[in-house]
Design a protein around this motif. Structure first.
Motif, PDB file in Angstrom:
ATOM      1  N   ASP A  72       0.854  -1.276  -0.110  1.00  0.00           N
ATOM      2  CA  ASP A  72       0.034  -0.155  -0.179  1.00  0.00           C
ATOM      3  C   ASP A  72       0.802   1.274   0.071  1.00  0.00           C
ATOM      4  N   ALA A  73       0.387   2.385  -0.043  1.00  0.00           N
ATOM      5  CA  ALA A  73       0.923   3.685  -0.291  1.00  0.00           C
ATOM      6  C   ALA A  73       1.884   3.968   1.138  1.00  0.00           C
ATOM      7  N   ASP A  74       1.734   3.205   2.088  1.00  0.00           N
ATOM      8  CA  ASP A  74       2.552   3.453   3.287  1.00  0.00           C
ATOM      9  C   ASP A  74       3.556   2.422   3.568  1.00  0.00           C
ATOM     10  N   GLY A  75       3.517   1.689   2.428  1.00  0.00           N
ATOM     11  CA  GLY A  75       4.511   0.621   2.591  1.00  0.00           C
ATOM     12  C   GLY A  75       4.249  -0.734   3.068  1.00  0.00           C
ATOM     13  N   ASN A  76       3.126  -1.014   3.600  1.00  0.00           N
ATOM     14  CA  ASN A  76       2.496  -2.305   4.059  1.00  0.00           C
ATOM     15  C   ASN A  76       2.143  -2.994   3.208  1.00  0.00           C
ATOM     16  N   GLU A 126      -0.331  -5.692   1.572  1.00  0.00           N
ATOM     17  CA  GLU A 126      -1.502  -6.167   1.599  1.00  0.00           C
ATOM     18  C   GLU A 126      -1.870  -7.582   1.032  1.00  0.00           C
TER      19      GLU A 126
END
Length: 181
Positions: free
Chosen positions: A52-56, A58
């Motif tokens: 995701d956009a935060d680097g997590n 998914e």
């Protein structure tokens, strides 16, 4: 008002459905046509979908392909015999259970209810109680020649159908299948 046998069937389906949900697996139950299989436990796999956009990371979940078919029975005609639960299976049921190949066993799931129907289920704001429980067994052996006979089945009481037990059964099936190919 439904028949007692339909009530028993519904309670046993409820037990299996709740157990599969708590195990976080998929469940296929009530085939369109009845050919001796009442349902299937289906293992799930986690697949990386992306970042995701935060680097997590998914993930999404998909059926892994590992499955266990089962025949679901519900009865008040059972008894404890030491460390086992004893129940008489009709020859047709027994033959269905033992005639499957090792790579695709048919698990017996036996819902054992109290003799008194008033004790089967109770509900309050705090809890839903379904008495007694389900046990499972993978049966092997020769088929019975006399279709009008029955076979005494003894299931270890340790084979209580719980979410952990279902996950263990699926893991064992995956290991068994991996060793065959």
């Amino acid at each position: 008002m439904i028949t007692v046998s339909h009530l028993q069937e519904s309670l046993s389906i409820g037990y299996v459905t709740a157990t599969a949900a708590a195990a976080r697996i998929n469940l296929s139950i009530k085939r369109e046509h009845d050919y001796g299989v009442d349902g299937t436990f289906l293992a799930m796999a986690q697949r990386l979908q992306g970042i995701d956009a935060d680097g997590n990371e998914e993930y999404r979940y998909v059926e892994s392909g590992t499955k266990i078919d089962f025949q679901l029975k519900c009865t008040t005609n059972w008894e404890f015999r030491g460390a086992n639960v004893a129940w008489k299976a009709k020859a047709q049921t027994y033959n269905d259970l033992v005639s499957r190949p090792a790579y695709a066993p048919l698990l017996l799931v036996l819902m054992c209810l109290p003799k008194d129907a008033n004790d089967w289920l109770s509900a309050t704001e705090q809890q839903l109680i379904l008495k007694h429980c389900c046990y499972y067994a993978e049966l092997t052996g020769p088929t019975l020649a006399n279709e009008n006979s029955s076979k005494l089945i003894e299931i270890p009481r340790a084979n209580l159908l719980t979410p952990d037990a279902v996950l263990t059964l699926l893991s064992e099936m995956e290991t068994k299948l991996a060793g065959m190919f």
